[in-house]
Every structure is written in structure tokens, then in C-alpha cells.
Design a protein around this motif. Structure first.
Motif, PDB file in Angstrom:
ATOM      1  N   ILE A   6      37.164  37.770  40.991  1.00  0.00           N
ATOM      2  CA  ILE A   6      36.160  38.788  41.309  1.00  0.00           C
ATOM      3  C   ILE A   6      34.768  38.165  41.312  1.00  0.00           C
ATOM      4  O   ILE A   6      33.961  38.429  42.204  1.00  0.00           O
ATOM      5  CB  ILE A   6      36.260  39.974  40.345  1.00  0.00           C
ATOM      6  N   ASP A   7      34.483  37.326  40.317  1.00  0.00           N
ATOM      7  CA  ASP A   7      33.191  36.637  40.272  1.00  0.00           C
ATOM      8  C   ASP A   7      32.975  35.783  41.524  1.00  0.00           C
ATOM      9  O   ASP A   7      31.887  35.782  42.101  1.00  0.00           O
ATOM     10  CB  ASP A   7      33.088  35.754  39.028  1.00  0.00           C
ATOM     11  N   ALA A   9      34.384  36.166  44.496  1.00  0.00           N
ATOM     12  CA  ALA A   9      34.220  37.036  45.665  1.00  0.00           C
ATOM     13  C   ALA A   9      32.837  37.676  45.673  1.00  0.00           C
ATOM     14  O   ALA A   9      32.194  37.783  46.728  1.00  0.00           O
ATOM     15  CB  ALA A   9      35.303  38.110  45.672  1.00  0.00           C
ATOM     16  N   LEU A  10      32.362  38.104  44.518  1.00  0.00           N
ATOM     17  CA  LEU A  10      31.032  38.703  44.425  1.00  0.00           C
ATOM     18  C   LEU A  10      29.961  37.671  44.765  1.00  0.00           C
ATOM     19  O   LEU A  10      29.028  37.960  45.521  1.00  0.00           O
ATOM     20  CB  LEU A  10      30.819  39.276  43.023  1.00  0.00           C
ATOM     21  N   GLU A  27      35.862  32.679  51.436  1.00  0.00           N
ATOM     22  CA  GLU A  27      36.031  34.006  50.856  1.00  0.00           C
ATOM     23  C   GLU A  27      37.419  34.092  50.237  1.00  0.00           C
ATOM     24  O   GLU A  27      38.413  33.892  50.922  1.00  0.00           O
ATOM     25  CB  GLU A  27      35.865  35.096  51.910  1.00  0.00           C
ATOM     26  N   GLU A  34      41.082  44.713  43.541  1.00  0.00           N
ATOM     27  CA  GLU A  34      40.005  43.743  43.308  1.00  0.00           C
ATOM     28  C   GLU A  34      38.878  43.944  44.312  1.00  0.00           C
ATOM     29  O   GLU A  34      37.695  43.885  43.947  1.00  0.00           O
ATOM     30  CB  GLU A  34      40.544  42.319  43.404  1.00  0.00           C
ATOM     31  N   GLN A  35      39.232  44.185  45.585  1.00  0.00           N
ATOM     32  CA  GLN A  35      38.208  44.403  46.604  1.00  0.00           C
ATOM     33  C   GLN A  35      37.391  45.655  46.312  1.00  0.00           C
ATOM     34  O   GLN A  35      36.182  45.675  46.503  1.00  0.00           O
ATOM     35  CB  GLN A  35      38.831  44.487  48.001  1.00  0.00           C
ATOM     36  N   GLU A  37      36.731  46.809  43.376  1.00  0.00           N
ATOM     37  CA  GLU A  37      35.817  46.478  42.281  1.00  0.00           C
ATOM     38  C   GLU A  37      34.618  45.683  42.794  1.00  0.00           C
ATOM     39  O   GLU A  37      33.473  45.950  42.412  1.00  0.00           O
ATOM     40  CB  GLU A  37      36.555  45.690  41.192  1.00  0.00           C
ATOM     41  N   VAL A  38      34.867  44.738  43.679  1.00  0.00           N
ATOM     42  CA  VAL A  38      33.768  43.955  44.271  1.00  0.00           C
ATOM     43  C   VAL A  38      32.848  44.873  45.074  1.00  0.00           C
ATOM     44  O   VAL A  38      31.615  44.773  44.972  1.00  0.00           O
ATOM     45  CB  VAL A  38      34.317  42.806  45.143  1.00  0.00           C
ATOM     46  N   ASP A  39      33.426  45.777  45.853  1.00  0.00           N
ATOM     47  CA  ASP A  39      32.612  46.714  46.634  1.00  0.00           C
ATOM     48  C   ASP A  39      31.741  47.580  45.736  1.00  0.00           C
ATOM     49  O   ASP A  39      30.578  47.844  46.051  1.00  0.00           O
ATOM     50  CB  ASP A  39      33.500  47.586  47.517  1.00  0.00           C
TER      51      ASP A  39
END
Length: 74
Positions: A6-7, A9-10, A27, A34-35, A37-39
Motif C-alpha cells: 500500500i505504501d 502504491a501510494l 505501479e 488494497e486499491q 484503501e489507496v484511493d
């Protein structure tokens, strides 16, 4: 789900938004959870950005004045 993914991706999304990377630059592939959460984290980052640069009052906003959105004082 790992915090590292996640880190990463962010970090990639924020780097892309800043114009320092292309969309295809490393990416990580994320699960839908997970996506999401990133969004959510990107939405929070957007809100923080917007609050750090407040808009001027409508009558003092040069763009609003240029577009004729400010009533004339006549």
C-alpha cells in the motif's frame, strides 16, 4: 494485504500526480481491497492539499471577476 504494498502504491500515485513519474512507472498490482484503501488515502491527500490553499472571497477572486461571477458594485 501488506502495508509495504500500500505504501509503494501510494508513493507511486503521489509521485505520478506531482509530475515526476509516468503512469506506467512500477505501479504495484493491488487487490480491490488494497486499491480501495489507496484511493481513500489519495482522497485524504487531496482534501489536505485543498485546505492548505484556501480560496479568496468571491469578490476578491480575480478568476471570478474575470468570468463576471462577481456582482458589480453599481
Amino acid at each position: 494485504m501488506t502495508d509495504e504494498r500500500i505504501d509503494a502504491a501510494l508513493d507511486a500515485a503521489l509521485t505520478q500526480r506531482s509530475g515526476r513519474a509516468l503512469a506506467s512507472d512500477s505501479e504495484p498490482s493491488l487487490s480491490p481491497h488494497e486499491q480501495a484503501e489507496v484511493d481513500s488515502l489519495l482522497d485524504i491527500a487531496d482534501l489536505l492539499w485543498e485546505t492548505s490553499y484556501p480560496c479568496p472571497p468571491l469578490e476578491d477572486d480575480p478568476t471570478a471577476i474575470m468570468l463576471g461571477l462577481v456582482p458589480s458594485s453599481r
